[in-house]
Write a protein that holds these residues in place. Structure first.
Motif, short mmCIF file in Angstrom:
data_model
loop_
_atom_site.label_atom_id
_atom_site.label_comp_id
_atom_site.label_asym_id
_atom_site.label_seq_id
_atom_site.Cartn_x
_atom_site.Cartn_y
_atom_site.Cartn_z
N THR A 159 0.81 -1.22 0.00
CA THR A 159 0.00 0.00 0.00
C THR A 159 0.84 1.26 0.00
OG1 THR A 159 -0.09 0.02 2.40
CG2 THR A 159 -1.89 -1.11 1.24
N GLY A 160 2.15 1.14 -0.01
CA GLY A 160 3.01 2.31 0.15
C GLY A 160 3.74 2.75 -1.10
N ALA A 161 3.22 2.50 -2.27
CA ALA A 161 3.92 2.85 -3.49
C ALA A 161 3.99 4.36 -3.72
CB ALA A 161 3.26 2.18 -4.69
N GLY A 162 3.06 5.11 -3.18
CA GLY A 162 3.06 6.56 -3.37
C GLY A 162 2.26 7.00 -4.58
N TRP A 163 2.07 8.29 -4.66
CA TRP A 163 1.26 8.86 -5.75
C TRP A 163 2.03 8.90 -7.07
CZ3 TRP A 163 -3.74 9.50 -5.18
CH2 TRP A 163 -4.27 9.72 -3.93
N THR A 164 1.32 8.72 -8.15
CA THR A 164 1.90 8.93 -9.48
C THR A 164 1.96 10.43 -9.72
OG1 THR A 164 -0.25 8.91 -10.58
CG2 THR A 164 0.90 6.79 -10.38
N PRO A 165 2.73 10.87 -10.72
CA PRO A 165 2.72 12.30 -11.05
C PRO A 165 1.31 12.74 -11.46
CG PRO A 165 4.55 11.19 -12.12
CD PRO A 165 3.68 10.13 -11.52
N ALA A 166 0.96 13.98 -11.14
CA ALA A 166 -0.36 14.51 -11.47
C ALA A 166 -0.51 14.68 -12.98
CB ALA A 166 -0.59 15.84 -10.77
N GLU A 167 -1.66 14.33 -13.48
CA GLU A 167 -2.02 14.52 -14.88
C GLU A 167 -3.25 15.43 -14.90
OE1 GLU A 167 -0.38 13.33 -17.50
OE2 GLU A 167 1.01 12.09 -16.34
N ASN A 168 -3.51 16.06 -16.03
CA ASN A 168 -4.71 16.89 -16.11
C ASN A 168 -5.31 16.81 -17.51
OD1 ASN A 168 -3.65 19.10 -17.84
ND2 ASN A 168 -2.31 19.43 -16.08
N PHE A 169 -6.56 17.21 -17.59
CA PHE A 169 -7.23 17.28 -18.88
C PHE A 169 -8.27 18.39 -18.83
CE2 PHE A 169 -9.73 14.40 -16.33
CZ PHE A 169 -11.05 14.69 -16.64
N LYS A 170 -8.52 18.96 -20.01
CA LYS A 170 -9.52 20.02 -20.14
C LYS A 170 -10.73 19.43 -20.86
CE LYS A 170 -10.27 24.71 -21.76
NZ LYS A 170 -9.64 25.89 -22.38
N VAL A 171 -11.92 19.70 -20.33
CA VAL A 171 -13.14 19.16 -20.91
C VAL A 171 -13.53 20.00 -22.11
CG1 VAL A 171 -15.56 18.64 -20.47
CG2 VAL A 171 -13.87 18.33 -18.65
N GLY A 172 -13.71 19.32 -23.26
CA GLY A 172 -14.15 19.98 -24.47
C GLY A 172 -15.67 19.94 -24.59
N THR A 173 -16.15 20.34 -25.74
CA THR A 173 -17.61 20.37 -25.95
C THR A 173 -18.14 19.04 -26.45
OG1 THR A 173 -17.32 21.20 -28.18
CG2 THR A 173 -17.63 22.83 -26.42
#
Length: 128
Positions: A19-33
């Motif tokens: 359970t201690g692997a840690g967080w992955t790097p943050a990713e993001n996305f923008k919602v289109g139409t």
């Protein structure tokens, strides 16, 4: 999701032994139409009866619309296979559209109403 909004996500992987692997790097996305299914604003009522329906029987799609427009009615299986397609005219007021299920085996299906104004979908259960 709100159109134009930016959302962020990251994952903390774990299983039954770690359970201690840690967080992955943050990713993001923008919602289109182009996300989701657009409701047809002119449709005020959209339902199938009977639902569930017995195999070999007929179901009826009832629509209540504030305007007249052309649309396509489609019956699809759970895998996305298109079983029936029909062009329909949605009239102002209440209209009824028969769905022939005589050749459709028991299972779960989707009824789509598609037009230039958007799309609607309803699930249909066919039983033995």
């Amino acid at each position: 999701l709100n159109i134009g909004s930016v959302y962020h996500w990251r994952v903390w992987p774990y299983n039954e032994s770690q359970t201690g692997a840690g967080w992955t790097p943050a990713e993001n996305f923008k919602v289109g139409t182009g996300t989701g299914i657009n409701d047809i604003q002119d449709i005020k009522e959209f339902f199938i009866a009977p639902n569930p329906v017995a195999h070999g029987q007929e179901a009826v799609l009832t629509l209540s619309s504030t305007d007249v427009f052309d649309a396509t009615l489609q019956l699809s299986g759970m895998s996305g296979q298109i079983l029936q397609v029909a062009d329909v005219v949605v009239t102002s007021g209440t209209s009824h559209h028969a769905i022939d299920l005589t050749q459709v085996p028991a299972g779960i299906y989707y009824i789509y109403l598609r037009s230039e104004r958007g799309s609607l979908v309803e699930r249909l259960l066919v039983i033995d």
